[in-house]
Design a protein around this motif. Structure first.
Motif, short mmCIF file in Angstrom:
data_model
loop_
_atom_site.label_atom_id
_atom_site.label_comp_id
_atom_site.label_asym_id
_atom_site.label_seq_id
_atom_site.Cartn_x
_atom_site.Cartn_y
_atom_site.Cartn_z
N ARG A 12 1.23 -7.52 -13.57
CA ARG A 12 0.47 -7.96 -12.90
C ARG A 12 1.00 -7.06 -11.63
NH1 ARG A 12 2.44 -12.66 -14.01
NH2 ARG A 12 2.76 -13.33 -11.63
N ILE A 13 1.41 -5.77 -12.04
CA ILE A 13 1.96 -4.79 -10.93
C ILE A 13 1.49 -3.43 -10.80
CG2 ILE A 13 4.08 -3.02 -9.62
CD1 ILE A 13 4.34 -6.73 -9.66
N VAL A 14 0.49 -4.16 -9.63
CA VAL A 14 -1.28 -2.31 -9.69
C VAL A 14 -1.36 -1.77 -8.58
CG1 VAL A 14 -2.03 -5.07 -11.17
CG2 VAL A 14 -2.14 -4.62 -8.77
N GLY A 15 0.24 -2.09 -7.26
CA GLY A 15 -0.32 -1.34 -6.63
C GLY A 15 0.18 0.68 -6.59
N TYR A 16 0.82 0.78 -7.94
CA TYR A 16 1.20 1.97 -7.90
C TYR A 16 -0.46 2.69 -7.97
CZ TYR A 16 -0.12 1.73 -12.70
OH TYR A 16 -1.01 0.91 -14.28
N ALA A 17 -1.51 2.01 -8.29
CA ALA A 17 -2.79 2.72 -8.38
C ALA A 17 -3.86 2.37 -8.16
CB ALA A 17 -3.51 2.34 -9.76
N ALA A 18 -4.34 3.92 -7.02
CA ALA A 18 -5.12 4.43 -5.69
C ALA A 18 -5.82 4.03 -6.09
CB ALA A 18 -4.93 5.59 -5.57
N ASN A 19 -6.97 3.89 -7.07
CA ASN A 19 -7.94 3.69 -7.43
C ASN A 19 -8.34 2.42 -7.84
OD1 ASN A 19 -9.02 6.19 -6.06
ND2 ASN A 19 -8.62 7.02 -7.89
N SER A 20 -7.23 1.39 -7.59
CA SER A 20 -7.83 -0.30 -8.65
C SER A 20 -8.38 -0.49 -7.81
CB SER A 20 -5.93 -0.04 -8.81
OG SER A 20 -6.51 -1.68 -9.53
N ASP A 27 -3.23 -2.50 -0.64
CA ASP A 27 -3.85 -1.87 0.15
C ASP A 27 -3.70 -2.38 2.16
OD1 ASP A 27 -2.95 -0.05 -1.69
OD2 ASP A 27 -5.38 1.03 -1.72
N VAL A 28 -5.28 -3.08 1.89
CA VAL A 28 -6.02 -3.55 3.07
C VAL A 28 -4.03 -4.52 3.78
CG1 VAL A 28 -6.63 -5.42 4.32
CG2 VAL A 28 -7.45 -4.03 2.83
N LEU A 29 -3.99 -5.20 3.07
CA LEU A 29 -2.56 -5.64 3.56
C LEU A 29 -1.43 -4.96 4.04
CD1 LEU A 29 -0.75 -8.50 3.42
CD2 LEU A 29 0.09 -8.13 0.93
N ARG A 30 -0.48 -4.24 3.22
CA ARG A 30 -0.49 -2.29 4.10
C ARG A 30 -0.05 -2.29 5.01
NH1 ARG A 30 -1.44 3.08 0.85
NH2 ARG A 30 -3.18 1.94 2.47
N THR A 31 -1.84 -2.27 5.51
CA THR A 31 -2.54 -1.25 6.61
C THR A 31 -1.56 -2.28 7.70
OG1 THR A 31 -3.70 -0.36 5.74
CG2 THR A 31 -4.17 -0.53 8.14
N GLN A 32 -2.44 -3.80 7.55
CA GLN A 32 -2.35 -4.55 8.95
C GLN A 32 -0.64 -4.77 8.39
OE1 GLN A 32 -4.04 -8.07 6.76
NE2 GLN A 32 -5.96 -7.46 7.35
N ILE A 33 0.24 -4.59 8.13
CA ILE A 33 1.74 -4.94 8.11
C ILE A 33 2.19 -4.02 9.13
CG2 ILE A 33 3.83 -5.68 6.86
CD1 ILE A 33 2.50 -7.20 5.05
N ALA A 68 4.58 3.04 -0.95
CA ALA A 68 4.62 4.52 -1.10
C ALA A 68 3.92 5.45 -1.49
CB ALA A 68 5.87 3.92 -2.22
N ARG A 69 2.38 4.92 -1.50
CA ARG A 69 1.76 6.41 -2.08
C ARG A 69 0.78 6.72 -0.36
NH1 ARG A 69 -1.63 2.27 -3.65
NH2 ARG A 69 -3.31 3.39 -2.72
N LEU A 70 1.33 6.25 -0.01
CA LEU A 70 1.26 6.90 1.70
C LEU A 70 2.01 8.15 2.24
CD1 LEU A 70 0.91 3.81 4.35
CD2 LEU A 70 -0.97 4.78 3.29
N PRO A 71 1.43 9.45 2.52
CA PRO A 71 2.16 10.32 3.07
C PRO A 71 3.25 10.02 3.96
CG PRO A 71 -0.33 10.96 2.96
CD PRO A 71 0.25 9.44 2.79
N GLU A 72 4.49 10.60 3.63
CA GLU A 72 5.32 10.29 4.76
C GLU A 72 5.57 9.09 4.90
OE1 GLU A 72 4.23 12.45 8.15
OE2 GLU A 72 3.93 14.65 7.36
N ARG A 73 5.65 8.10 3.64
CA ARG A 73 6.41 7.02 4.19
C ARG A 73 7.48 6.82 3.20
NH1 ARG A 73 5.23 2.93 8.57
NH2 ARG A 73 3.50 4.03 9.55
N GLU A 74 8.78 6.56 3.89
CA GLU A 74 9.59 5.53 2.70
C GLU A 74 9.83 4.31 2.49
OE1 GLU A 74 12.99 7.98 3.48
OE2 GLU A 74 12.43 10.03 2.95
#
Length: 230
Positions: A12-20, A27-33, A68-74
């Motif tokens: 159930r690890i799906v965060g690697y797929a941008a179009n999923s 991605d929404v949670l990522r943006t908020q945090i 990690a999928r965001l540019p310039e983010r580590e």
């Protein structure tokens, strides 16, 4: 090492797929945090749950990949659940060194971290392993404080996500929370009770609780929704 997509989906690890469709929740949670963390200059994000089986490790892995999928983010994902370390299992990582190796001075921080690659991106992972005795003591130790300082120094340009033990199972999380910048609480419908939420509120009064994730599980799907919390 390169992660296996089939294994990730099985776990159930799906965060690697941008179009999923499912990864969009992360991605929404990522943006908020990230908005909150960037605004306040925070680096350390702790992820915990009231009790086991709420999906905190799944959330930690998916959120780390989404960042990690965001540019310039580590991002560095640290498995700090010294009772039931599962990040390696979920990601399909096999590595001889881990957090306990660093704490016991058997390996350096750099030698214990794994670069987990997926597509063109990667996540740095510090795997964990159960500590047979003294997990709570390790969490409260000066040695752990020194390791956290080393992480802050060596990964100063990135976000560090810590998968912690469940909050209500002992003193582990309480002893490490003052060293975290922000907290994400993962709850489970049908798993977490209202009384457990209230108990967590008491423990987190002095922490920066950025979001509560409500993990709704059915037989066919799993959805995650991030909510503001005060």
């Amino acid at each position: 090492m390169r992660l296996n997509a089939s294994h990730l989906e099985k776990m159930r690890i799906v965060g690697y797929a941008a179009n999923s469709l499912t990864s969009r929740y992360y991605d929404v949670l990522r943006t908020q945090i990230l908005q909150d963390m960037d605004k306040n200059g925070w680096q350390f994000l702790a992820i915990t749950s009231p009790t086991p089986n709420c999906g905190k490790t799944v959330t930690a892995c998916n959120l780390a990949m989404s960042v990690a999928r965001l540019p310039e983010r580590e991002v560095l994902l640290v498995d700090m659940d010294m009772h039931k370390a599962q990040v390696s299992e979920y990601l399909g990582i096999n590595h001889s060194n881990n957090l306990l190796s660093v704490l016991e001075d058997r390996a350096s921080l750099g030698d214990s971290c794994v670069e987990a690659k997926f597509g063109p991106e990667s996540v740095s992972v510090l795997p964990g392993t159960p500590a047979r005795d003294g997990a709570a003591e390790w969490m409260a130790s000066q040695t752990m404080a020194n390791v956290l300082q080393a992480i802050k120094r060596e990964f100063r340009s990135g976000i560090v996500i810590f998968d912690l033990p469940p909050l209500l199972l002992g003193s582990d999380v309480l002893s490490i929370l003052p060293r975290m910048d922000a907290v994400l609480l993962v709850t489970g419908v049908g798993t977490t009770t209202p009384n457990e939420i209230k108990e967590c509120q008491k423990h987190l009064q002095r922490s920066h609780l950025v979001r509560v994730v409500v993990n709704k599980v059915s037989e066919t799907s799993e959805s995650y929704y991030g909510y503001g919390y005060s």
